[in-house]
Design an enzyme around this catalytic site. Sequence first.
Site, PDB file in Angstrom:
ATOM      1  N   GLY A 149      48.146   9.976   3.550  1.00  0.00           N
ATOM      2  CA  GLY A 149      47.700   8.748   2.912  1.00  0.00           C
ATOM      3  C   GLY A 149      48.352   8.640   1.560  1.00  0.00           C
TER       4      GLY A 149
ATOM      5  N   ALA B  97      59.442  13.377   0.536  1.00  0.00           N
ATOM      6  CA  ALA B  97      59.875  13.685  -0.836  1.00  0.00           C
ATOM      7  C   ALA B  97      58.888  14.621  -1.523  1.00  0.00           C
ATOM      8  CB  ALA B  97      59.966  12.388  -1.633  1.00  0.00           C
TER       9      ALA B  97
ATOM     10  N   TYR C 146      50.019  18.785   0.976  1.00  0.00           N
ATOM     11  CA  TYR C 146      50.756  17.908   1.904  1.00  0.00           C
ATOM     12  C   TYR C 146      52.245  18.278   1.882  1.00  0.00           C
ATOM     13  CZ  TYR C 146      53.006  13.472   3.346  1.00  0.00           C
ATOM     14  OH  TYR C 146      53.801  12.520   3.937  1.00  0.00           O
TER      15      TYR C 146
ATOM     16  N   THR D  13      57.455   7.351 -12.647  1.00  0.00           N
ATOM     17  CA  THR D  13      58.471   6.566 -11.919  1.00  0.00           C
ATOM     18  C   THR D  13      58.553   6.979 -10.449  1.00  0.00           C
ATOM     19  OG1 THR D  13      60.134   8.168 -12.620  1.00  0.00           O
ATOM     20  CG2 THR D  13      59.940   6.147 -13.929  1.00  0.00           C
TER      21      THR D  13
HETATM   22  P1  NAD Z   1      50.714   6.454   9.071  1.00  0.00           P
HETATM   23  O1  NAD Z   1      49.529   7.197   8.544  1.00  0.00           O
HETATM   24  O2  NAD Z   1      50.681   4.979   9.080  1.00  0.00           O
HETATM   25  O3  NAD Z   1      51.057   6.969  10.537  1.00  0.00           O
HETATM   26  C1  NAD Z   1      50.765   8.261  10.981  1.00  0.00           C
HETATM   27  C2  NAD Z   1      50.070   8.146  12.306  1.00  0.00           C
HETATM   28  O4  NAD Z   1      49.767   9.464  12.781  1.00  0.00           O
HETATM   29  C3  NAD Z   1      48.731   7.388  12.228  1.00  0.00           C
HETATM   30  O5  NAD Z   1      48.742   6.255  13.070  1.00  0.00           O
HETATM   31  C4  NAD Z   1      47.715   8.403  12.676  1.00  0.00           C
HETATM   32  O6  NAD Z   1      46.649   7.855  13.447  1.00  0.00           O
HETATM   33  C5  NAD Z   1      48.574   9.350  13.510  1.00  0.00           C
HETATM   34  N1  NAD Z   1      47.905  10.640  13.653  1.00  0.00           N
HETATM   35  C6  NAD Z   1      47.325  11.385  12.686  1.00  0.00           C
HETATM   36  N2  NAD Z   1      46.770  12.470  13.216  1.00  0.00           N
HETATM   37  C7  NAD Z   1      46.999  12.407  14.551  1.00  0.00           C
HETATM   38  C8  NAD Z   1      46.642  13.248  15.642  1.00  0.00           C
HETATM   39  N3  NAD Z   1      45.925  14.352  15.463  1.00  0.00           N
HETATM   40  N4  NAD Z   1      47.061  12.899  16.889  1.00  0.00           N
HETATM   41  C9  NAD Z   1      47.764  11.745  17.081  1.00  0.00           C
HETATM   42  N5  NAD Z   1      48.109  10.920  16.073  1.00  0.00           N
HETATM   43  C10 NAD Z   1      47.741  11.245  14.830  1.00  0.00           C
HETATM   44  O7  NAD Z   1      51.969   6.989   8.229  1.00  0.00           O
HETATM   45  P2  NAD Z   1      53.448   6.403   8.098  1.00  0.00           P
HETATM   46  O8  NAD Z   1      53.558   5.824   6.743  1.00  0.00           O
HETATM   47  O9  NAD Z   1      53.797   5.607   9.274  1.00  0.00           O
HETATM   48  O10 NAD Z   1      54.280   7.765   8.076  1.00  0.00           O
HETATM   49  C11 NAD Z   1      54.862   8.321   9.241  1.00  0.00           C
HETATM   50  C12 NAD Z   1      55.372   9.731   8.930  1.00  0.00           C
HETATM   51  O11 NAD Z   1      56.291   9.681   7.832  1.00  0.00           O
HETATM   52  C13 NAD Z   1      54.286  10.712   8.519  1.00  0.00           C
HETATM   53  O12 NAD Z   1      54.577  11.967   9.076  1.00  0.00           O
HETATM   54  C14 NAD Z   1      54.405  10.782   7.023  1.00  0.00           C
HETATM   55  O13 NAD Z   1      53.947  12.010   6.515  1.00  0.00           O
HETATM   56  C15 NAD Z   1      55.894  10.594   6.822  1.00  0.00           C
HETATM   57  N6  NAD Z   1      56.188  10.039   5.500  1.00  0.00           N
HETATM   58  C16 NAD Z   1      55.869   8.746   5.225  1.00  0.00           C
HETATM   59  C17 NAD Z   1      56.140   8.229   3.970  1.00  0.00           C
HETATM   60  C18 NAD Z   1      55.802   6.806   3.631  1.00  0.00           C
HETATM   61  O14 NAD Z   1      56.084   6.395   2.506  1.00  0.00           O
HETATM   62  N7  NAD Z   1      55.245   6.001   4.520  1.00  0.00           N
HETATM   63  C19 NAD Z   1      56.732   9.038   2.983  1.00  0.00           C
HETATM   64  C20 NAD Z   1      57.031  10.363   3.303  1.00  0.00           C
HETATM   65  C21 NAD Z   1      56.773  10.844   4.571  1.00  0.00           C
END
Ligand code: NAD
Length: 354
Positions: free
Chosen positions: A94, A137, A167, A237
């Site tokens: 999150g 990151a 995380y 930033t």
């Molecule tokens: P998001 O939270 O919208 O999507 C992650 C999904 O994983 C959710 O729909 C959630 O229900 C699902 N999930 C969680 N636990 C689960 C489980 N036990 N079984 C099945 N599904 C499960 O996040 P996002 O923004 O779409 O990010 C996708 C990936 O990219 C993640 O791994 C996140 O850590 C990584 N990431 C995202 C960002 C960003 O800025 N959005 C930055 C760095 C890394």
Amino acid sequence: MYISDMKQILILGGGGFIGGHLGKRLKEEGSWVRIVDVKAQHDFWDHDKICDEYISGDLRDPSLVASIMSAPGQADGEKDSSFDEVYQLAADMGGAGYIFTGENDANVMHNSALINLNVAHEASLKGVKRIFYSSSACIYPEHNQLDPDNPNCEESSAYPADPDSEYGWEKLFSERLFLAFKRNYNLDVRVARFHNIFGPMGTWTGGKEKAPAAMCRKVAEAGISENVEVWGDGKQTRSFLYIDDCLDAVLRFVRQDDFMGPVNIGSEEMVSINQLAQMAIDISGKSVGIQNLEGAAFEAKYGFKCPIGVRGRRSDNKLYAAKMGWAPSEPLRVGMQKTYEWIAQKVEASALHA
Ligand code: NAD
């Protein structure tokens, strides 16, 4: 057309923000897409827009992971086959209010590590042809991100490791896990470190939203002459990458044969959080101000320390550009405009239903 005549793709965590957009893009290009997510349904997309099959299941459960890792055969007598591409995006995550308060540390580590352990193992057993892992990151050491004007997030600076959140530690562990499966079992992996991906059709309220969505929501909700609350002194930033650019970067990276990463996927356009808030205000055309909340005043209001993370962070795209010959270029303001418009509609609709 048989499923086996199409490119077969599995998106884990496809019920989330990036996974939903990715499913839509891949379906539009003519692939057969299965999504697996613990959510019963995507928060914003109809399933027929983002996948051919949506399975609601918990990837912490090894038997569930074993059952979804092969693409279904369709012709008579045809056996299930290996996926051409698997995108492992599922994680317990999150925004700052979720991953930096400390209150969710055990769940974040336990849940995401279990998912990745199950997925790497089954992907290797079932012989998936290529798997993408989304790191973050947040793996970069805090000591390189103390200067808001000059953070160092070059890929090579990840070690000696010192992420500022659990995380980030889990992401680093799982990067190593996937790379170990490459070394020992020849699992064909691609590992990228996302830097703040944003856009419409993502979490915009409830505590798990990221800074761009939070700023857009706060501005959209603000009445005339009210102040928008920004956590911290607002001088920290960050850089933010619009979702369409993120998908372009991911697909280029996954669909080349020479380089497995880890590599940054982000923008090099850096802004302070107050500048981001001001951008949302300018886009809205509203006459509202910014109020920074930190220290004792923050703790008194929320009951926990202000979770702002490192002082400065920006994607360093030199490695990606050198390997892929491409870099994302859409200005932040353009993506913020699209995001603001979508969130303003959501705010309006929820006010009507209140
Ligand atoms: P998001 O939270 O919208 O999507 C992650 C999904 O994983 C959710 O729909 C959630 O229900 C699902 N999930 C969680 N636990 C689960 C489980 N036990 N079984 C099945 N599904 C499960 O996040 P996002 O923004 O779409 O990010 C996708 C990936 O990219 C993640 O791994 C996140 O850590 C990584 N990431 C995202 C960002 C960003 O800025 N959005 C930055 C760095 C890394």
